[in-house]
Design a protein around this motif. Structure first.
Motif, PDB file in Angstrom:
ATOM      1  N   THR A  82       0.830  39.803 -66.730  1.00 39.50           N
ATOM      2  CA  THR A  82       0.483  40.142 -68.113  1.00 39.50           C
ATOM      3  C   THR A  82      -0.411  41.379 -68.199  1.00 39.50           C
ATOM      4  N   ILE A  83      -1.421  41.443 -67.347  1.00 38.61           N
ATOM      5  CA  ILE A  83      -2.416  42.500 -67.427  1.00 38.61           C
ATOM      6  C   ILE A  83      -1.969  43.772 -66.708  1.00 38.61           C
ATOM      7  N   ASP A  84      -1.351  43.613 -65.544  1.00 38.09           N
ATOM      8  CA  ASP A  84      -0.980  44.787 -64.735  1.00 38.09           C
ATOM      9  C   ASP A  84       0.398  44.568 -64.119  1.00 38.09           C
ATOM     10  N   PRO A  85       1.469  44.693 -64.923  1.00 40.18           N
ATOM     11  CA  PRO A  85       2.824  44.420 -64.407  1.00 40.18           C
ATOM     12  C   PRO A  85       3.253  45.360 -63.281  1.00 40.18           C
ATOM     13  N   ILE A  86       2.715  46.565 -63.244  1.00 41.95           N
ATOM     14  CA  ILE A  86       3.075  47.501 -62.169  1.00 41.95           C
ATOM     15  C   ILE A  86       2.561  46.986 -60.833  1.00 41.95           C
ATOM     16  N   SER A  87       1.301  46.559 -60.801  1.00 41.85           N
ATOM     17  CA  SER A  87       0.743  45.986 -59.583  1.00 41.85           C
ATOM     18  C   SER A  87       1.461  44.697 -59.208  1.00 41.85           C
ATOM     19  N   TYR A  88       1.888  43.961 -60.195  1.00 47.16           N
ATOM     20  CA  TYR A  88       2.605  42.705 -59.956  1.00 47.16           C
ATOM     21  C   TYR A  88       3.887  42.958 -59.185  1.00 47.16           C
ATOM     22  N   LYS A  89       4.649  43.954 -59.599  1.00 48.01           N
ATOM     23  CA  LYS A  89       5.897  44.285 -58.907  1.00 48.01           C
ATOM     24  C   LYS A  89       5.633  44.965 -57.574  1.00 48.01           C
ATOM     25  N   ARG A  90       4.614  45.803 -57.545  1.00 46.14           N
ATOM     26  CA  ARG A  90       4.319  46.551 -56.315  1.00 46.14           C
ATOM     27  C   ARG A  90       3.896  45.628 -55.182  1.00 46.14           C
ATOM     28  N   ASN A  91       3.349  44.486 -55.497  1.00 41.66           N
ATOM     29  CA  ASN A  91       2.881  43.543 -54.481  1.00 41.66           C
ATOM     30  C   ASN A  91       3.832  42.371 -54.284  1.00 41.66           C
ATOM     31  N   GLY A  92       5.106  42.607 -54.585  1.00 40.23           N
ATOM     32  CA  GLY A  92       6.100  41.559 -54.340  1.00 40.23           C
ATOM     33  C   GLY A  92       5.881  40.310 -55.150  1.00 40.23           C
ATOM     34  N   GLU A  93       5.339  40.489 -56.372  1.00 39.44           N
ATOM     35  CA  GLU A  93       5.069  39.388 -57.302  1.00 39.44           C
ATOM     36  C   GLU A  93       4.080  38.369 -56.719  1.00 39.44           C
ATOM     37  N   PHE A  94       3.426  38.736 -55.623  1.00 38.54           N
ATOM     38  CA  PHE A  94       2.447  37.860 -54.964  1.00 38.54           C
ATOM     39  C   PHE A  94       3.066  36.517 -54.582  1.00 38.54           C
ATOM     40  N   LEU A  95       4.370  36.541 -54.319  1.00 43.56           N
ATOM     41  CA  LEU A  95       5.073  35.304 -53.992  1.00 43.56           C
ATOM     42  C   LEU A  95       4.716  34.789 -52.600  1.00 43.56           C
ATOM     43  N   HIS A  96       4.240  35.670 -51.731  1.00 44.21           N
ATOM     44  CA  HIS A  96       3.863  35.202 -50.389  1.00 44.21           C
ATOM     45  C   HIS A  96       2.682  34.228 -50.458  1.00 44.21           C
ATOM     46  N   HIS A  97       1.814  34.417 -51.448  1.00 47.12           N
ATOM     47  CA  HIS A  97       0.705  33.469 -51.616  1.00 47.12           C
ATOM     48  C   HIS A  97       1.227  32.112 -52.104  1.00 47.12           C
ATOM     49  N   LEU A  98       2.246  32.162 -52.948  1.00 44.31           N
ATOM     50  CA  LEU A  98       2.832  30.911 -53.427  1.00 44.31           C
ATOM     51  C   LEU A  98       3.535  30.182 -52.291  1.00 44.31           C
ATOM     52  N   ALA A  99       4.226  30.944 -51.428  1.00 49.22           N
ATOM     53  CA  ALA A  99       4.895  30.332 -50.274  1.00 49.22           C
ATOM     54  C   ALA A  99       3.877  29.675 -49.352  1.00 49.22           C
TER      55      ALA A  99
END
Length: 373
Positions: A147-164
């Motif tokens: 919501t706040i920084d969608p560019i960083s969200y995509k650039r960091n792989g949606e932070f899905l590795h933390h969810l995994a």
């Protein structure tokens, strides 16, 4: 809200003027009889009721405006006034006390007021909830950054590795590794980073002795190797199981070798390095098992190299019995140790004989010597 108050004041003034005008009209018409008086009273009452209704509606409007104003401006943490340092300290304090609900409220408030959180705090939050096995908190952080920084969200792989990681740490190994595999395929630029995450998850699974998780990890390291030609997780999994002191882990490492010819070739190439690493940790048993594995797959060149590493380790520790066993083993298999190692062994024997008091000689029997490295 000030506009509404101004309109209300105007209505009140008009109401007062109307009442005065009606009263003057009644006094100026004294002989009109009952009908005229009744008509005027009815007309006055109707106007008064109309103004009362308008006044009531505006009073309700003012109340609603006041409630809305308080609701939209109410801030539990007053995030708009907090500095980055204050925000970081607040997150650190809440995490140290495991106050997840307060952390969630603070993040939601930052999201509503579009208040940025520093990268340092975000890393700390992701690491805390990823390692703590709390995927719902990780999802909340993902939503905030999207919501706040969608560019960083995509650039960091949606932070899905933390969810995994959070799913695996929670015990949902199947779900976590499936997610890790999907992002490994999708975000190719982060594969080296994902390998390290896979390694850490493997190590945690083996050390925590979760048999169900081990079977899931075995499945996925094979899939990574065969489907994606990514052999690093397979080697890590084999190495941790091979170095383990648990018999079940050791059997699992043998199963992996039998299933994968690629792994056999990697072990052949890295056998000496694996031996050196194990001996640094004083894990002689792992080196002996590796020698047995090399013999099983007829890797004699690598067997001789590992045997030299083990012999040198025994020499440094002045383990005469162990060195003697290795010499006997070399004679049986036709392996020749380097001359410098043989010389050191002879020197150690002579020095040991000088230090010991003379003992009555006896003929050694074969049962005195066993292959116990």
């Amino acid at each position: 809200m000030n506009t509404a108050r101004l309109q209300l004041t105007r209505y009140l003034l008009n109401y007062v003027r109307l009442i005065n005008n009606i009263q003057r009209l009644k006094t100026s018409m004294p002989h009109q009889g009952f009908y005229s008086t009744f008509t005027m009273d009815a007309f006055t009452s109707e106007l008064i009721e109309r103004h009362k209704n308008k006044f009531h509606r505006h009073d309700v409007l003012l109340s609603e405006l006041s409630v809305q104003h308080c609701t939209t401006t109410e801030s539990k943490y007053n995030v708009t006034e907090l500095t980055n340092v204050q925000m970081d300290n607040m997150f650190t304090d809440l995490l140290s006390k495991n106050k997840d609900k307060q952390v969630q409220d603070l993040i939601l408030e930052c999201q509503n007021y579009r208040k940025f959180i520093t990268n340092e705090s975000l890393k700390k939050l992701f690491r805390h909830y990823g390692n703590g096995g709390k995927p719902e908190m990780v999802v909340m952080l993902q939503t905030f950054i999207a919501t706040i920084d969608p560019i960083s969200y995509k650039r960091n792989g949606e932070f899905l590795h933390h969810l995994a990681r959070a799913q695996c740490m929670k015990g949902n190994s199947e779900k976590g590794l499936s997610l890790l595999k999907s992002i490994y395929i999708k975000y190719t630029g982060y594969r080296s980073f994902y390998r390290l995450i896979f390694r850490d998850l493997i190590q945690d699974s083996v050390l925590n002795r979760s048999e169900a998780s081990l079977m899931v990890f075995k499945k996925y390291v094979i899939e990574f190797s065969e489907e994606l030609s990514e052999h690093y997780p397979l080697v890590c999994f084999w190495h941790i199981c091979w170095a383990s002191s648990w018999f079940s882990d050791q059997m699992l490492s043998n199963d992996l070798l039998e299933m994968s010819e690629v792994l056999q070739e990697i072990v052949r190439d890295k056998a000496t390095a694996f031996s050196i690493m194990a001996l640094k940790d004083f894990n002689e048993d792992a080196v002996v098992r590796l020698l047995q594995t090399l013999l099983k797959y007829d890797m004699m060149i690598e067997y001789a190299a590992v045997l030299q590493v083990l012999f040198n380790y025994k020499l440094k520790n002045r383990d005469i019995r162990g060195c003697t066993e290795i010499i006997r083993n070399c004679e049986v298999l036709g392996i020749v140790l380097p001359s410098n190692q043989q010389g050191r062994y002879i020197t150690m024997l002579i020095e040991d004989k000088k230090r010991r008091p003379e003992e009555p000689s006896r003929k050694p029997s074969l049962k005195d010597f066993k292959l116990k490295f």
